[in-house]
Design a protein around this motif. Structure first.
Motif, PDB file in Angstrom:
ATOM      1  N   VAL A   1       0.838  -1.201   0.000  1.00 60.09           N
ATOM      2  CA  VAL A   1       0.000   0.000   0.000  1.00 60.09           C
ATOM      3  C   VAL A   1       0.874   1.253   0.000  1.00 60.09           C
ATOM      4  O   VAL A   1       0.567   2.241  -0.679  1.00 60.09           O
ATOM      5  N   LEU A   2       1.981   1.230   0.747  1.00 56.38           N
ATOM      6  CA  LEU A   2       2.876   2.390   0.792  1.00 56.38           C
ATOM      7  C   LEU A   2       3.512   2.653  -0.571  1.00 56.38           C
ATOM      8  O   LEU A   2       3.578   3.814  -1.016  1.00 56.38           O
ATOM      9  N   LEU A   3       3.979   1.595  -1.231  1.00 62.11           N
ATOM     10  CA  LEU A   3       4.586   1.779  -2.544  1.00 62.11           C
ATOM     11  C   LEU A   3       3.543   2.262  -3.553  1.00 62.11           C
ATOM     12  O   LEU A   3       3.834   3.140  -4.388  1.00 62.11           O
ATOM     13  N   ARG A   4       2.350   1.709  -3.475  1.00 63.90           N
ATOM     14  CA  ARG A   4       1.292   2.177  -4.369  1.00 63.90           C
ATOM     15  C   ARG A   4       1.009   3.659  -4.140  1.00 63.90           C
ATOM     16  O   ARG A   4       0.827   4.439  -5.087  1.00 63.90           O
ATOM     17  N   GLY A   5       0.974   4.078  -2.870  1.00 65.50           N
ATOM     18  CA  GLY A   5       0.729   5.481  -2.569  1.00 65.50           C
ATOM     19  C   GLY A   5       1.814   6.386  -3.124  1.00 65.50           C
ATOM     20  O   GLY A   5       1.520   7.457  -3.664  1.00 65.50           O
ATOM     21  N   GLN A   6       3.075   5.954  -3.010  1.00 68.43           N
ATOM     22  CA  GLN A   6       4.167   6.767  -3.539  1.00 68.43           C
ATOM     23  C   GLN A   6       4.090   6.876  -5.060  1.00 68.43           C
ATOM     24  O   GLN A   6       4.291   7.960  -5.630  1.00 68.43           O
ATOM     25  N   LEU A   7       3.799   5.758  -5.715  1.00 71.04           N
ATOM     26  CA  LEU A   7       3.725   5.775  -7.179  1.00 71.04           C
ATOM     27  C   LEU A   7       2.563   6.634  -7.670  1.00 71.04           C
ATOM     28  O   LEU A   7       2.705   7.390  -8.643  1.00 71.04           O
ATOM     29  N   TRP A   8       1.426   6.536  -6.992  1.00 69.64           N
ATOM     30  CA  TRP A   8       0.287   7.343  -7.410  1.00 69.64           C
ATOM     31  C   TRP A   8       0.498   8.819  -7.063  1.00 69.64           C
ATOM     32  O   TRP A   8      -0.005   9.698  -7.774  1.00 69.64           O
ATOM     33  N   ALA A   9       1.222   9.099  -5.994  1.00 72.18           N
ATOM     34  CA  ALA A   9       1.531  10.495  -5.656  1.00 72.18           C
ATOM     35  C   ALA A   9       2.375  11.137  -6.758  1.00 72.18           C
ATOM     36  O   ALA A   9       2.160  12.304  -7.117  1.00 72.18           O
ATOM     37  N   GLU A  10       3.314  10.359  -7.308  1.00 74.94           N
ATOM     38  CA  GLU A  10       4.112  10.873  -8.422  1.00 74.94           C
ATOM     39  C   GLU A  10       3.264  11.002  -9.682  1.00 74.94           C
ATOM     40  O   GLU A  10       3.378  11.986 -10.423  1.00 74.94           O
ATOM     41  N   ARG A  11       2.391  10.023  -9.934  1.00 75.01           N
ATOM     42  CA  ARG A  11       1.563  10.056 -11.132  1.00 75.01           C
ATOM     43  C   ARG A  11       0.573  11.227 -11.099  1.00 75.01           C
ATOM     44  O   ARG A  11       0.339  11.875 -12.132  1.00 75.01           O
ATOM     45  N   LEU A  12       0.016  11.506  -9.926  1.00 75.83           N
ATOM     46  CA  LEU A  12      -0.981  12.564  -9.808  1.00 75.83           C
ATOM     47  C   LEU A  12      -0.369  13.949  -9.613  1.00 75.83           C
ATOM     48  O   LEU A  12      -1.108  14.938  -9.532  1.00 75.83           O
ATOM     49  N   GLY A  13       0.946  14.024  -9.536  1.00 72.83           N
ATOM     50  CA  GLY A  13       1.608  15.318  -9.376  1.00 72.83           C
ATOM     51  C   GLY A  13       1.626  15.836  -7.951  1.00 72.83           C
ATOM     52  O   GLY A  13       1.948  17.004  -7.724  1.00 72.83           O
ATOM     53  N   LEU A  14       1.289  14.984  -6.985  1.00 70.52           N
ATOM     54  CA  LEU A  14       1.276  15.427  -5.596  1.00 70.52           C
ATOM     55  C   LEU A  14       2.681  15.699  -5.073  1.00 70.52           C
ATOM     56  O   LEU A  14       2.879  16.593  -4.243  1.00 70.52           O
TER      57      LEU A  14
END
Length: 465
Positions: free
Chosen positions: A46-59
């Motif tokens: 879940v943590l890795l998914r959150g980091q990857l999506w944070a980069e994808r979404l521009g967060l």
């Protein structure tokens, strides 16, 4: 230490993504999910998914600007601390000569001592109450920092980052050591600046000090000097006696001893306590950051966990997915499709009942269909049916609207948005959370709690049925 706070940052990013998905809908990407599944533990996935999506979404890009603003505020507060230290020294050494040592100590250490005592009292009271939210209210430096962040960073992302950071820190009991570290670090900088400016001033100018008091006798002043001199005595610096530094004394050697003793008092009572508290707060904060855990029971996390399971094991219950053909969900969808081709029933203007997505109580549904209840709109599942419902509410708004919600389904952004839109057309709306039985499974209870929490956050009235 860097690795410890890297884990905390990953939890922070996952919390940001979770809040983003609650507002904009669950995000799916096969590549990201495949990369996340390579981690051995679920929390790591879940943590890795959150980091990857944070980069994808521009967060993460917005986070860099947030950190830049935070650094600007930190530098500004540091300059303020240096100015406070300079002001304390200037106010002390500007006194008429000879300068009273007691009054000099009050000016140099008074503000720091009062703030330290106030922090100790508030910490004890908050320890009794065990209130994480009140722990931050006692820290003026934190309040000033947050006020500056709100004033200077008016972008919506800044508030989201701050809210997510606060939520993660509060859940992992990091607010108390974090605010303590900020407070002690700031006042340590003030006292370091005070000591440095005092050292420079005493090194480059000649000042005269004395033990002076208008109402206290010499014996009392000498006793005070002995008590105050306990701290500097640990460093081999003794307090000058009243006889050596009385009102009539101007000996250069005694004045030299007085200046050094004053420096060591600032060091012993201003710098050392703040430094010790700062180190203790840093150790406690690092320990709790190392033990920080991701809250897998938070609203929206159930969908994330299901999405990370292998496709053969994933069980997603949602209004937009296609369940097995013979499941009760499919039967409800087929019944809804048949009603779509029928004319809506004649409805009264007083009350209306709507079953959202899938009706859990099939016996109640059959009874309403058999009785042809004029106050029952039907089961609204598809997007077209929901748009027709909103159009009907706009044209014929009822006085009371009851929305029946299957609590075994996962709450999603679309449903909450629909409920908020329906509230705009009716005078009184209430959500009826339908439960199957009193002995629900742990997963069903979790979904029910998520419904209750999200409805409360959206200020939508609800009750169990």
């Amino acid at each position: 230490m860097t690795a410890i706070f890297a884990k905390f940052k990953a939890i922070w990013m996952s919390e940001l993504v979770r809040r983003y998905e609650l507002e904009h809908g669950f995000q799916r990407d096969a590549v990201i999910e495949q990369q996340a599944r390579q981690q051995p533990q679920l929390s790591q996935q879940v943590l890795l998914r959150g980091q990857l999506w944070a980069e994808r979404l521009g967060l993460t890009q917005h986070l860099q600007r947030w950190h830049q603003l935070r650094r600007v505020i930190a530098i500004s507060l540091s300059l303020l601390a240096v100015l406070i230290g300079l002001a304390q020294v200037q106010a002390t050494l500007a006194l008429p000569s000879p300068i009273s040592l007691l009054f000099a100590l009050v000016l140099l250490l008074g503000m720091n001592s009062v703030m330290l005592l106030l922090w100790l009292v508030l910490s004890l009271l908050q320890g009794v109450r065990r209130s994480a939210s009140s722990q931050a209210r006692g820290t003026s430096i934190l309040r000033l920092s947050m006020w500056l962040m709100q004033r200077l960073g008016r972008q919506p992302q800044h508030q989201q980052y701050q809210t997510a950071l606060w939520s993660v820190a509060q859940r992992n009991k990091m607010i108390a050591p974090g605010t303590a570290m900020l407070s002690h670090g700031y006042w340590l900088l003030v006292m370091l600046a005070t000591w440095l400016f005092l050292f420079v001033s005493l090194s480059t100018n000649v000042y005269q000090f004395t033990w002076a008091s208008t109402i206290w006798p010499a014996a009392t002043v000498s006793s005070w000097a002995e008590v105050i001199g306990w701290g500097p005595s640990w460093w081999g610096v003794s307090a000058p006696s009243y006889a050596d530094l009385g009102p009539a004394s101007a000996d250069a050697t005694n004045q030299l001893a007085a200046g050094r003793w004053l420096l060591m008092c600032v060091f012993s009572y201003g710098i050392v306590p703040r430094l010790l508290f700062l180190l203790a707060a840093m150790l406690l904060l690092g320990w709790r950051a190392w033990r920080a855990q991701l809250d897998l029971q938070a609203p929206g996390m159930a969908t994330v966990v299901q999405g990370l399971k292998p496709r053969a094991q994933a069980v997603v219950i949602d209004a937009d997915t296609q369940p097995p053909t013979n499941s009760p969900v499919t039967v409800a969808m087929a019944s809804s499709a048949r009603r779509q081709r029928m004319e809506p029933p004649q409805l009264t203007a007083d009350s209306l009942t709507v079953s959202l997505d899938f009706e859990l109580d099939h016996a109640w549904l059959a009874q309403q269909q058999t009785a042809a209840s004029v106050g029952f709109y039907g089961v609204v599942a598809s997007g077209l049916e929901k748009r027709r419902l909103l159009a009907h509410l706009h044209a014929h708004p009822p006085q009371q609207l009851w929305v029946r919600v299957n609590s075994e389904l996962s709450p999603d952004r679309t449903t909450l948005k629909l409920l908020r839109e329906m509230m705009a057309y009716v005078a009184d709306l209430e959500v009826l959370l339908i439960t199957a039985n009193e002995h629900a499974s742990a997963e069903q209870q979790q979904r029910l709690q998520h419904w209750q929490q999200l409805l409360a956050e959206q200020e939508i009235p609800w009750r169990l049925v």
